[in-house]
Design a protein around this motif. Structure first.
Motif, PDB file in Angstrom:
ATOM      1  N   ALA A 163       0.827  -1.214   0.000  1.00  0.00           N
ATOM      2  CA  ALA A 163       0.000   0.000   0.000  1.00  0.00           C
ATOM      3  C   ALA A 163       0.857   1.257   0.000  1.00  0.00           C
ATOM      4  O   ALA A 163       0.641   2.179  -0.808  1.00  0.00           O
ATOM      5  CB  ALA A 163      -0.937  -0.015   1.205  1.00  0.00           C
ATOM      6  N   LEU A 164       1.841   1.320   0.885  1.00  0.00           N
ATOM      7  CA  LEU A 164       2.677   2.524   0.974  1.00  0.00           C
ATOM      8  C   LEU A 164       3.550   2.719  -0.269  1.00  0.00           C
ATOM      9  O   LEU A 164       3.633   3.850  -0.773  1.00  0.00           O
ATOM     10  CB  LEU A 164       3.535   2.471   2.237  1.00  0.00           C
ATOM     11  N   PRO A 165       4.222   1.679  -0.808  1.00  0.00           N
ATOM     12  CA  PRO A 165       4.992   1.894  -2.043  1.00  0.00           C
ATOM     13  C   PRO A 165       4.166   2.390  -3.217  1.00  0.00           C
ATOM     14  O   PRO A 165       4.671   3.167  -4.046  1.00  0.00           O
ATOM     15  CB  PRO A 165       5.590   0.513  -2.331  1.00  0.00           C
ATOM     16  N   LEU A 166       2.912   1.975  -3.315  1.00  0.00           N
ATOM     17  CA  LEU A 166       2.067   2.472  -4.398  1.00  0.00           C
ATOM     18  C   LEU A 166       1.838   3.974  -4.250  1.00  0.00           C
ATOM     19  O   LEU A 166       1.908   4.730  -5.232  1.00  0.00           O
ATOM     20  CB  LEU A 166       0.732   1.731  -4.419  1.00  0.00           C
ATOM     21  N   VAL A 167       1.563   4.413  -3.035  1.00  0.00           N
ATOM     22  CA  VAL A 167       1.372   5.847  -2.804  1.00  0.00           C
ATOM     23  C   VAL A 167       2.672   6.602  -3.043  1.00  0.00           C
ATOM     24  O   VAL A 167       2.697   7.647  -3.717  1.00  0.00           O
ATOM     25  CB  VAL A 167       0.859   6.095  -1.373  1.00  0.00           C
ATOM     26  N   MET A 168       3.761   6.069  -2.520  1.00  0.00           N
ATOM     27  CA  MET A 168       5.056   6.728  -2.699  1.00  0.00           C
ATOM     28  C   MET A 168       5.459   6.769  -4.169  1.00  0.00           C
ATOM     29  O   MET A 168       6.073   7.745  -4.628  1.00  0.00           O
ATOM     30  CB  MET A 168       6.123   5.989  -1.893  1.00  0.00           C
ATOM     31  N   GLY A 169       5.119   5.716  -4.919  1.00  0.00           N
ATOM     32  CA  GLY A 169       5.437   5.712  -6.341  1.00  0.00           C
ATOM     33  C   GLY A 169       4.718   6.821  -7.090  1.00  0.00           C
ATOM     34  O   GLY A 169       5.307   7.506  -7.934  1.00  0.00           O
ATOM     35  N   GLY A 170       3.426   7.023  -6.769  1.00  0.00           N
ATOM     36  CA  GLY A 170       2.691   8.114  -7.400  1.00  0.00           C
ATOM     37  C   GLY A 170       3.240   9.472  -7.021  1.00  0.00           C
ATOM     38  O   GLY A 170       3.362  10.369  -7.864  1.00  0.00           O
ATOM     39  N   LEU A 171       3.587   9.650  -5.738  1.00  0.00           N
ATOM     40  CA  LEU A 171       4.157  10.920  -5.289  1.00  0.00           C
ATOM     41  C   LEU A 171       5.518  11.178  -5.943  1.00  0.00           C
ATOM     42  O   LEU A 171       5.802  12.288  -6.397  1.00  0.00           O
ATOM     43  CB  LEU A 171       4.318  10.912  -3.769  1.00  0.00           C
ATOM     44  N   LEU A 172       6.349  10.140  -5.980  1.00  0.00           N
ATOM     45  CA  LEU A 172       7.680  10.293  -6.573  1.00  0.00           C
ATOM     46  C   LEU A 172       7.588  10.624  -8.053  1.00  0.00           C
ATOM     47  O   LEU A 172       8.350  11.455  -8.568  1.00  0.00           O
ATOM     48  CB  LEU A 172       8.483   9.014  -6.367  1.00  0.00           C
ATOM     49  N   GLY A 222      -3.437  -3.940 -14.359  1.00  0.00           N
ATOM     50  CA  GLY A 222      -4.348  -2.834 -14.614  1.00  0.00           C
ATOM     51  C   GLY A 222      -4.763  -2.131 -13.335  1.00  0.00           C
ATOM     52  O   GLY A 222      -4.867  -0.889 -13.303  1.00  0.00           O
ATOM     53  N   ALA A 223      -4.979  -2.895 -12.262  1.00  0.00           N
ATOM     54  CA  ALA A 223      -5.350  -2.281 -10.978  1.00  0.00           C
ATOM     55  C   ALA A 223      -4.230  -1.403 -10.441  1.00  0.00           C
ATOM     56  O   ALA A 223      -4.458  -0.275  -9.990  1.00  0.00           O
ATOM     57  CB  ALA A 223      -5.708  -3.372  -9.975  1.00  0.00           C
ATOM     58  N   VAL A 224      -3.002  -1.911 -10.492  1.00  0.00           N
ATOM     59  CA  VAL A 224      -1.866  -1.130 -10.003  1.00  0.00           C
ATOM     60  C   VAL A 224      -1.646   0.104 -10.877  1.00  0.00           C
ATOM     61  O   VAL A 224      -1.405   1.213 -10.381  1.00  0.00           O
ATOM     62  CB  VAL A 224      -0.596  -2.002  -9.955  1.00  0.00           C
ATOM     63  N   ALA A 225      -1.728  -0.073 -12.195  1.00  0.00           N
ATOM     64  CA  ALA A 225      -1.503   1.047 -13.114  1.00  0.00           C
ATOM     65  C   ALA A 225      -2.536   2.150 -12.908  1.00  0.00           C
ATOM     66  O   ALA A 225      -2.197   3.342 -12.887  1.00  0.00           O
ATOM     67  CB  ALA A 225      -1.534   0.553 -14.555  1.00  0.00           C
ATOM     68  N   LEU A 282     -10.599   7.991  -1.440  1.00  0.00           N
ATOM     69  CA  LEU A 282      -9.280   8.472  -1.823  1.00  0.00           C
ATOM     70  C   LEU A 282      -8.518   7.356  -2.527  1.00  0.00           C
ATOM     71  O   LEU A 282      -8.760   6.171  -2.268  1.00  0.00           O
ATOM     72  CB  LEU A 282      -8.512   8.956  -0.588  1.00  0.00           C
ATOM     73  N   PRO A 283      -7.580   7.698  -3.399  1.00  0.00           N
ATOM     74  CA  PRO A 283      -6.882   6.668  -4.185  1.00  0.00           C
ATOM     75  C   PRO A 283      -6.209   5.559  -3.385  1.00  0.00           C
ATOM     76  O   PRO A 283      -6.293   4.387  -3.791  1.00  0.00           O
ATOM     77  CB  PRO A 283      -5.874   7.488  -4.995  1.00  0.00           C
ATOM     78  N   PRO A 284      -5.528   5.822  -2.257  1.00  0.00           N
ATOM     79  CA  PRO A 284      -4.900   4.711  -1.544  1.00  0.00           C
ATOM     80  C   PRO A 284      -5.891   3.635  -1.092  1.00  0.00           C
ATOM     81  O   PRO A 284      -5.623   2.438  -1.235  1.00  0.00           O
ATOM     82  CB  PRO A 284      -4.226   5.402  -0.347  1.00  0.00           C
ATOM     83  N   GLY A 285      -7.023   4.054  -0.534  1.00  0.00           N
ATOM     84  CA  GLY A 285      -8.011   3.077  -0.098  1.00  0.00           C
ATOM     85  C   GLY A 285      -8.665   2.350  -1.255  1.00  0.00           C
ATOM     86  O   GLY A 285      -8.861   1.129  -1.215  1.00  0.00           O
ATOM     87  N   ALA A 286      -9.008   3.094  -2.301  1.00  0.00           N
ATOM     88  CA  ALA A 286      -9.633   2.463  -3.474  1.00  0.00           C
ATOM     89  C   ALA A 286      -8.683   1.502  -4.160  1.00  0.00           C
ATOM     90  O   ALA A 286      -9.102   0.443  -4.648  1.00  0.00           O
ATOM     91  CB  ALA A 286     -10.097   3.547  -4.441  1.00  0.00           C
ATOM     92  N   SER A 287      -7.394   1.828  -4.203  1.00  0.00           N
ATOM     93  CA  SER A 287      -6.436   0.956  -4.883  1.00  0.00           C
ATOM     94  C   SER A 287      -6.263  -0.365  -4.141  1.00  0.00           C
ATOM     95  O   SER A 287      -6.156  -1.427  -4.757  1.00  0.00           O
ATOM     96  CB  SER A 287      -5.089   1.667  -5.019  1.00  0.00           C
ATOM     97  N   GLY A 288      -6.235  -0.316  -2.799  1.00  0.00           N
ATOM     98  CA  GLY A 288      -6.103  -1.551  -2.039  1.00  0.00           C
ATOM     99  C   GLY A 288      -7.290  -2.478  -2.243  1.00  0.00           C
ATOM    100  O   GLY A 288      -7.124  -3.693  -2.435  1.00  0.00           O
ATOM    101  N   ARG A 289      -8.494  -1.928  -2.223  1.00  0.00           N
ATOM    102  CA  ARG A 289      -9.677  -2.760  -2.430  1.00  0.00           C
ATOM    103  C   ARG A 289      -9.731  -3.297  -3.858  1.00  0.00           C
ATOM    104  O   ARG A 289     -10.097  -4.458  -4.089  1.00  0.00           O
ATOM    105  CB  ARG A 289     -10.937  -1.957  -2.123  1.00  0.00           C
TER     106      ARG A 289
END
Length: 343
Positions: A163-172, A222-225, A282-289
């Motif tokens: 979960a955290l790397p996905l958010v950090m990847g978008g921020l980075l 596709g979900a991660v992208a 928010l995107p982090p919660g929606a992406s995990g689900r």
């Protein structure tokens, strides 16, 4: 050299008021960070978690009353007539599990892939529903995991840690593109390209190396992208319209609000009060689900998450367009006002 040394020597130190302000700002910052990340975890509890109870109406009412007495307001119960209906609700992600009394003796059906925390709670219920035996001993109700986690990652640690790397990847991505690439269109295309390559890489690591995902690799990709694109483009849009203020606003929204309230480690229903519902918007919660749905439930229950992520992605694109129109001339004022109102 002598002049520089003399200048450094003559420079007076900052006043103590400046030191006090810096200390106060640091104290506020660490307090906000602690609150954002610790409050959801400390205050998490089982409340309004959707489950099903299957069986004849009298037995269902008895089980429901027992659950409400043992754990008040813990569950939102859906009453069904048979085991098949309960299992379908679990596979469709309408409920996290079920208590089946259609055959007489209670049986607990769970889906650990949906939430390990809820599965542990249902396991404890199985112990509470113990049946007395002839010699005075008792045995817990049988438990069946309908949608289990992968054998290589039975605790779901990889998915929770992702979960955290996905958010950090978008921020980075948003940060580096604003620093290294000129042109709003090129930045947006770069963010979309990174979302695709990042999705391929992250899904491959989680699925083929760590064994944390099952299901279709392309659906998981596709979900991660979509998740990375929604985060990076929304922050890029804010930055293109508001500058550094927008970049900070987007980062704070994703990291300090979205990530702690994502419910990735437990379940959104277990977060305190309204925070779980906010986290799913928010995107982090929606992406995990969404990733759980594609990996373990054949895409069932993904509609809401896809809509949320697509909305954030579209918002980012609109903000980028509004920023580009503003640079072209005053005719774009109406578009800019609409975009700012959306923000």
């Amino acid at each position: 050299m002598a002049v520089q040394t003399q200048f450094a020597t003559d420079a007076s130190p900052s006043p103590w008021s400046a030191v006090a302000r810096a200390v106060a700002m640091l104290t506020v910052a660490v307090s906000v960070l602690l609150t954002a990340f610790a409050w959801p975890s400390v205050r998490s509890s089982v409340h309004d978690v959707p489950i099903a109870v299957a069986g004849p109406a009298p037995a269902v009412r008895q089980i429901s009353a027992a659950l409400d007495e043992r754990l008040p307001d813990a569950f939102e119960i859906t009453e069904v007539a048979d085991t098949t209906t309960a299992e379908q609700l679990i596979r469709d992600r309408e409920v996290y599990g079920a208590i089946d009394v259609s055959s007489g003796a209670p049986q607990v059906i769970l889906a650990s892939a949906g939430s390990v925390a809820v599965a542990q709670t249902l396991n404890s219920i199985a112990t509470a529903l113990s049946q007395p035996q002839s010699r005075g001993a008792s045995t817990a109700a049988p438990v069946r995991d309908l949608v289990p986690l992968p054998v290589d990652d039975p605790r779901g640690a990889g998915l929770a840690a992702a979960a955290l790397p996905l958010v950090m990847g978008g921020l980075l991505a948003a940060f580096l593109l604003t620093r290294l690439v000129l042109g709003t269109t090129r930045r947006a295309i770069g963010a979309l390209a990174f979302a695709v390559t990042g999705g391929l890489a992250v899904s491959a690591i989680l699925q083929f190396w760590l064994g944390s995902l099952t299901g279709s690799y392309w659906a998981n990709t596709g979900a991660v992208a979509l998740s990375v694109a929604a985060i990076s483009l929304s922050i890029l849009g804010l930055e293109s319209l508001l500058g550094y203020t927008g970049l900070g606003l987007g980062a704070a929204t994703m990291m300090l609000i979205g990530n702690p309230l994502s419910g990735s480690a437990t379940a959104s229903e277990m977060l305190p009060g309204w925070s779980g519902m906010l986290g799913q918007l928010l995107p982090p919660g929606a992406s995990g689900r969404l990733l759980r749905s594609t990996a373990f439930f054949d895409g069932h229950g993904a509609t809401h998450s896809v809509i949320v992520l697509a909305t954030w992605l579209l918002l980012g694109v609109l903000l980028c367009l509004a920023s580009g129109l503003r640079r072209r001339g005053p005719s774009a004022d109406l578009v800019i006002r609409a975009a700012r109102a959306t923000v």
